[in-house]
Design a protein around this motif. Structure first.
Motif, PDB file in Angstrom:
ATOM      1  N   LEU A 204       0.940  -1.182  -0.157  1.00 60.25           N
ATOM      2  CA  LEU A 204       0.019   0.017   0.226  1.00 60.25           C
ATOM      3  C   LEU A 204       0.775   0.959   0.096  1.00 60.25           C
ATOM      4  O   LEU A 204       1.909   1.213   0.537  1.00 60.25           O
ATOM      5  CB  LEU A 204      -0.971  -0.044   1.269  1.00 60.25           C
ATOM      6  CG  LEU A 204      -2.372  -0.681   1.114  1.00 60.25           C
ATOM      7  CD1 LEU A 204      -1.997  -2.136   1.053  1.00 60.25           C
ATOM      8  CD2 LEU A 204      -3.389  -0.329   2.198  1.00 60.25           C
ATOM      9  N   ARG A 205       0.572   2.340  -0.652  1.00 63.09           N
ATOM     10  CA  ARG A 205       1.020   3.440  -0.775  1.00 63.09           C
ATOM     11  C   ARG A 205       0.094   4.510  -0.272  1.00 63.09           C
ATOM     12  O   ARG A 205      -1.261   4.633  -0.504  1.00 63.09           O
ATOM     13  CB  ARG A 205       1.635   3.946  -1.960  1.00 63.09           C
ATOM     14  CG  ARG A 205       0.817   4.101  -3.312  1.00 63.09           C
ATOM     15  CD  ARG A 205       1.531   4.245  -4.408  1.00 63.09           C
ATOM     16  NE  ARG A 205       0.860   4.690  -5.706  1.00 63.09           N
ATOM     17  CZ  ARG A 205      -0.090   3.730  -6.459  1.00 63.09           C
ATOM     18  NH1 ARG A 205       0.406   2.524  -5.953  1.00 63.09           N
ATOM     19  NH2 ARG A 205      -0.559   4.179  -7.260  1.00 63.09           N
ATOM     20  N   VAL A 206       0.469   5.697   0.338  1.00 64.41           N
ATOM     21  CA  VAL A 206      -0.523   6.599   0.821  1.00 64.41           C
ATOM     22  C   VAL A 206      -0.131   8.132  -0.057  1.00 64.41           C
ATOM     23  O   VAL A 206       1.091   8.193  -0.093  1.00 64.41           O
ATOM     24  CB  VAL A 206       0.121   7.149   2.296  1.00 64.41           C
ATOM     25  CG1 VAL A 206      -0.930   8.223   2.850  1.00 64.41           C
ATOM     26  CG2 VAL A 206      -0.144   5.852   3.379  1.00 64.41           C
ATOM     27  N   ILE A 207      -1.297   8.480  -0.516  1.00 66.69           N
ATOM     28  CA  ILE A 207      -1.196   9.712  -1.232  1.00 66.69           C
ATOM     29  C   ILE A 207      -1.927  10.904  -0.596  1.00 66.69           C
ATOM     30  O   ILE A 207      -3.290  10.723  -0.175  1.00 66.69           O
ATOM     31  CB  ILE A 207      -1.710   9.426  -2.650  1.00 66.69           C
ATOM     32  CG1 ILE A 207      -0.974   8.253  -3.397  1.00 66.69           C
ATOM     33  CG2 ILE A 207      -1.306  10.736  -3.543  1.00 66.69           C
ATOM     34  CD1 ILE A 207      -1.536   7.938  -4.672  1.00 66.69           C
ATOM     35  N   GLU A 208      -1.445  12.090  -0.407  1.00 69.18           N
ATOM     36  CA  GLU A 208      -2.256  13.065   0.383  1.00 69.18           C
ATOM     37  C   GLU A 208      -2.295  14.152  -0.190  1.00 69.18           C
ATOM     38  O   GLU A 208      -1.561  14.728  -1.260  1.00 69.18           O
ATOM     39  CB  GLU A 208      -1.518  13.257   1.709  1.00 69.18           C
ATOM     40  CG  GLU A 208      -0.992  12.237   2.620  1.00 69.18           C
ATOM     41  CD  GLU A 208      -0.527  12.446   3.796  1.00 69.18           C
ATOM     42  OE1 GLU A 208      -1.002  13.238   4.920  1.00 69.18           O
ATOM     43  OE2 GLU A 208       0.862  12.141   4.112  1.00 69.18           O
ATOM     44  N   GLY A 209      -3.430  14.872   0.084  1.00 66.01           N
ATOM     45  CA  GLY A 209      -3.613  16.366  -0.277  1.00 66.01           C
ATOM     46  C   GLY A 209      -3.582  16.268  -1.755  1.00 66.01           C
ATOM     47  O   GLY A 209      -4.021  15.671  -2.737  1.00 66.01           O
ATOM     48  N   ALA A 210      -2.871  17.610  -2.145  1.00 62.93           N
ATOM     49  CA  ALA A 210      -2.635  17.881  -3.378  1.00 62.93           C
ATOM     50  C   ALA A 210      -2.021  16.912  -4.483  1.00 62.93           C
ATOM     51  O   ALA A 210      -1.825  16.746  -5.662  1.00 62.93           O
ATOM     52  CB  ALA A 210      -2.098  19.346  -3.826  1.00 62.93           C
ATOM     53  N   GLN A 211      -1.530  15.929  -3.720  1.00 62.22           N
ATOM     54  CA  GLN A 211      -0.561  14.898  -4.563  1.00 62.22           C
ATOM     55  C   GLN A 211      -1.491  13.864  -5.155  1.00 62.22           C
ATOM     56  O   GLN A 211      -1.230  13.012  -5.937  1.00 62.22           O
ATOM     57  CB  GLN A 211       0.566  14.271  -3.586  1.00 62.22           C
ATOM     58  CG  GLN A 211       1.325  15.017  -3.030  1.00 62.22           C
ATOM     59  CD  GLN A 211       2.214  15.768  -4.078  1.00 62.22           C
ATOM     60  OE1 GLN A 211       2.830  15.275  -4.950  1.00 62.22           O
ATOM     61  NE2 GLN A 211       2.366  17.302  -3.969  1.00 62.22           N
ATOM     62  N   LEU A 256      -5.212   5.785   0.232  1.00 62.58           N
ATOM     63  CA  LEU A 256      -4.459   4.581   0.146  1.00 62.58           C
ATOM     64  C   LEU A 256      -4.745   3.783  -1.042  1.00 62.58           C
ATOM     65  O   LEU A 256      -5.798   3.242  -1.218  1.00 62.58           O
ATOM     66  CB  LEU A 256      -4.855   4.059   1.593  1.00 62.58           C
ATOM     67  CG  LEU A 256      -4.808   4.338   2.821  1.00 62.58           C
ATOM     68  CD1 LEU A 256      -5.159   3.683   4.138  1.00 62.58           C
ATOM     69  CD2 LEU A 256      -3.508   5.113   3.066  1.00 62.58           C
ATOM     70  N   ILE A 257      -3.792   3.442  -1.844  1.00 60.81           N
ATOM     71  CA  ILE A 257      -3.704   2.506  -2.928  1.00 60.81           C
ATOM     72  C   ILE A 257      -3.063   1.127  -2.888  1.00 60.81           C
ATOM     73  O   ILE A 257      -1.929   1.348  -2.609  1.00 60.81           O
ATOM     74  CB  ILE A 257      -3.444   3.219  -4.250  1.00 60.81           C
ATOM     75  CG1 ILE A 257      -4.378   4.461  -4.515  1.00 60.81           C
ATOM     76  CG2 ILE A 257      -3.554   2.520  -5.390  1.00 60.81           C
ATOM     77  CD1 ILE A 257      -4.093   5.416  -5.747  1.00 60.81           C
ATOM     78  N   ALA A 258      -3.536   0.292  -3.192  1.00 56.52           N
ATOM     79  CA  ALA A 258      -3.022  -1.250  -2.827  1.00 56.52           C
ATOM     80  C   ALA A 258      -2.372  -1.536  -4.331  1.00 56.52           C
ATOM     81  O   ALA A 258      -3.323  -1.558  -5.343  1.00 56.52           O
ATOM     82  CB  ALA A 258      -4.260  -2.064  -2.004  1.00 56.52           C
ATOM     83  N   SER A 259      -1.433  -2.112  -4.513  1.00 60.94           N
ATOM     84  CA  SER A 259      -0.824  -2.736  -5.543  1.00 60.94           C
ATOM     85  C   SER A 259      -0.450  -3.923  -5.607  1.00 60.94           C
ATOM     86  O   SER A 259       0.267  -4.330  -4.379  1.00 60.94           O
ATOM     87  CB  SER A 259       0.303  -1.615  -6.114  1.00 60.94           C
ATOM     88  OG  SER A 259       0.106  -0.237  -6.396  1.00 60.94           O
ATOM     89  N   GLN A 262       2.803  -4.575 -10.388  1.00 60.84           N
ATOM     90  CA  GLN A 262       2.782  -3.129 -11.070  1.00 60.84           C
ATOM     91  C   GLN A 262       1.393  -2.722 -11.213  1.00 60.84           C
ATOM     92  O   GLN A 262       1.205  -1.701 -11.888  1.00 60.84           O
ATOM     93  CB  GLN A 262       3.480  -3.364 -12.369  1.00 60.84           C
ATOM     94  CG  GLN A 262       4.940  -3.650 -12.383  1.00 60.84           C
ATOM     95  CD  GLN A 262       5.723  -2.629 -11.546  1.00 60.84           C
ATOM     96  OE1 GLN A 262       5.694  -1.519 -11.538  1.00 60.84           O
ATOM     97  NE2 GLN A 262       6.619  -3.077 -10.890  1.00 60.84           N
ATOM     98  N   ARG A 263       0.404  -3.444 -10.762  1.00 66.05           N
ATOM     99  CA  ARG A 263      -0.994  -3.005 -10.913  1.00 66.05           C
ATOM    100  C   ARG A 263      -1.769  -2.754  -9.773  1.00 66.05           C
ATOM    101  O   ARG A 263      -1.527  -3.317  -8.606  1.00 66.05           O
ATOM    102  CB  ARG A 263      -1.807  -4.443 -11.567  1.00 66.05           C
ATOM    103  CG  ARG A 263      -3.094  -3.990 -11.940  1.00 66.05           C
ATOM    104  CD  ARG A 263      -3.750  -5.494 -12.714  1.00 66.05           C
ATOM    105  NE  ARG A 263      -5.191  -5.419 -13.090  1.00 66.05           N
ATOM    106  CZ  ARG A 263      -5.924  -5.729 -12.276  1.00 66.05           C
ATOM    107  NH1 ARG A 263      -5.878  -6.688 -11.320  1.00 66.05           N
ATOM    108  NH2 ARG A 263      -7.085  -5.707 -12.803  1.00 66.05           N
ATOM    109  N   ASP A 264      -2.550  -1.621  -9.821  1.00 65.30           N
ATOM    110  CA  ASP A 264      -3.046  -1.150  -8.706  1.00 65.30           C
ATOM    111  C   ASP A 264      -4.623  -1.859  -8.524  1.00 65.30           C
ATOM    112  O   ASP A 264      -5.246  -2.064  -9.603  1.00 65.30           O
ATOM    113  CB  ASP A 264      -3.570   0.301  -8.819  1.00 65.30           C
ATOM    114  CG  ASP A 264      -2.282   1.243  -8.756  1.00 65.30           C
ATOM    115  OD1 ASP A 264      -1.408   0.964  -8.349  1.00 65.30           O
ATOM    116  OD2 ASP A 264      -2.572   2.352  -9.305  1.00 65.30           O
ATOM    117  N   ILE A 265      -4.672  -2.559  -7.436  1.00 69.78           N
ATOM    118  CA  ILE A 265      -5.817  -3.357  -7.447  1.00 69.78           C
ATOM    119  C   ILE A 265      -7.136  -2.850  -6.413  1.00 69.78           C
ATOM    120  O   ILE A 265      -8.033  -3.282  -6.418  1.00 69.78           O
ATOM    121  CB  ILE A 265      -5.564  -4.663  -6.813  1.00 69.78           C
ATOM    122  CG1 ILE A 265      -4.950  -4.751  -5.775  1.00 69.78           C
ATOM    123  CG2 ILE A 265      -4.632  -5.414  -7.984  1.00 69.78           C
ATOM    124  CD1 ILE A 265      -4.438  -6.166  -5.232  1.00 69.78           C
ATOM    125  N   ALA A 266      -6.792  -1.849  -5.493  1.00 67.81           N
ATOM    126  CA  ALA A 266      -7.842  -1.478  -4.238  1.00 67.81           C
ATOM    127  C   ALA A 266      -7.461   0.087  -3.933  1.00 67.81           C
ATOM    128  O   ALA A 266      -6.198   0.323  -4.198  1.00 67.81           O
ATOM    129  CB  ALA A 266      -7.962  -2.597  -3.571  1.00 67.81           C
TER     130      ALA A 266
END
Length: 375
Positions: A204-211, A256-259, A262-266
């Motif tokens: 999982l990666r975290v992406i916040e705000g304007a990102q 939160l995006i789960a990969s 190389q593929r995002d899945i959730a």
């Protein structure tokens, strides 16, 4: 003072509304409610019609509350379908009704904005008086703050209790420190569930705000819509709303995006303020064992610890959250029914229900997953 009802939040200046709103809490912000309306989540064809209540004095906004004319009971998380059915069985119309709430959002807290407590109470009293002369069946105030609950009871409303599950930060250094506070069997279960996700090759990666990019919002919406499709229901929100949320209130958005490879899945979307994290929406394009727990509980708790947030609210219902370190919290909604016969019947029902709810909360607290001495 003059009570007015506004068919659109845009009829009230954003600066005046936000000046009365609690500091930094996203759900009562003018931009949040405006995004719901402009994206078509509220309005024609939705069963939600804005009727925001405001007290004015010579052009100055003194108090306000989000208020809606409802044609159904969907998206509320306080279930009164049986009341509507009882009305119908007696040839009476339960809908439309007035609802003071944050649409599709069971976050407890302040529902009435005002410069002073006296003005907030005055607005509630004025809205109740308007309800009595409106010809509508009822007025409902959902997930209200403690002072609003007290005022509503004083003004003749009935209280209905429910339970949610919130995680509280006891000053944990990291996720392992949090796990150490749990009983042995709960620690083992959570580690096993996180291991399954990792062994499936998911990160999982975290992406916040304007990102958070438009592409990210589009992917999240696909996941969110699939989750509703799996439950054979239509989503309340849409891509337009999420993009507006990201544009106008980026400081509150955590994605939160789960990969898998190389593929995002959730993905799961959370909102935050300076003290709390709010679990909101989730969905997956692939089924991975325990990924829901990882994306909706464990990773958010890890984020909350890292950010020094005081609590994480996991949304409505869900006794399974207790085993994952969330604690039961009682919530309150307030109800006023115009028909005295039904009001008396509902009052008796709520008295019985509240006794059962108190016993249920006691039972949940007895199953506290936080470690006891020697466990």
């Amino acid at each position: 003072m003059e009570l007015r009802h506004h068919a659109r939040i845009s009829e009230i200046p954003a600066q005046a509304w936000d000046a009365l709103a609690p500091d930094d809490q996203p759900f009562l912000r003018h931009a949040y409610l405006h995004a719901l309306e402009t994206a078509g989540c509220i309005g024609a064809g939705t069963g939600w019609q804005s009727a925001h209540a405001a007290l004015w004095d010579e052009g100055r906004l003194l108090a306000a509350m989000p208020l809606y004319l409802k044609q159904h009971s969907m998206g509320e998380y306080v279930f009164d379908w049986a009341w509507a059915e009882a009305y119908a069985q007696h040839g009476l119309a339960y809908y439309p009704k007035w609802l003071a709430a944050i649409p599709f959002t069971p976050v407890p807290g302040q529902r009435i904005l005002g410069a002073t407590a006296a003005l907030r109470r005055a607005l509630l009293a004025a809205v109740l008086d308007a309800a009595r002369h409106s010809g509508l069946s009822s007025l409902h105030l959902l997930f209200a703050a403690a002072d609003e609950t007290r005022w509503a009871l004083e003004l003749g409303c009935m209280r209905r209790s429910a339970v949610q599950f919130h995680w509280h930060n006891a000053g944990y250094r990291d996720f392992e420190d949090f796990l150490a506070a749990l009983s042995r069997d709960k620690r083992k279960k959570i580690r096993q569930e996180r291991r399954r996700v990792a062994e499936a090759g998911v990160s999982l990666r975290v992406i916040e705000g304007a990102q958070i990019s438009l592409r990210d919002w589009s992917f999240f919406t696909r996941c969110y819509e699939r989750n509703y499709a799996l439950h054979r229901s239509a989503p309340y929100l849409n891509l337009d709303f999420f993009e507006r949320l990201g544009d106008k209130l980026p400081q509150h958005c955590v994605l939160l995006i789960a990969s898998q490879g190389q593929r995002d899945i959730a993905a799961s979307l959370l909102l935050r303020d300076s003290t709390a994290l709010y679990g909101r929406y989730w969905g997956a394009l692939e089924d991975v064992s325990c990924l829901h727990f990882e994306a909706c509980y464990y990773a958010p708790i890890e984020y909350a610890i890292a950010q020094g947030l005081q609590r994480f609210e996991g949304g409505a219902q869900g006794e399974h959250k207790l085993a994952r370190g969330l604690q039961p919290v009682e919530t309150a909604s307030l109800h006023w029914l115009a028909d005295a016969r039904f009001s008396d019947a509902v009052q008796r029902f709520l008295e019985r229900e509240s006794l059962g709810m108190a016993l249920y909360i006691n039972e949940l607290e007895a199953r506290n997953p936080l470690r006891q001495t020697g466990s």
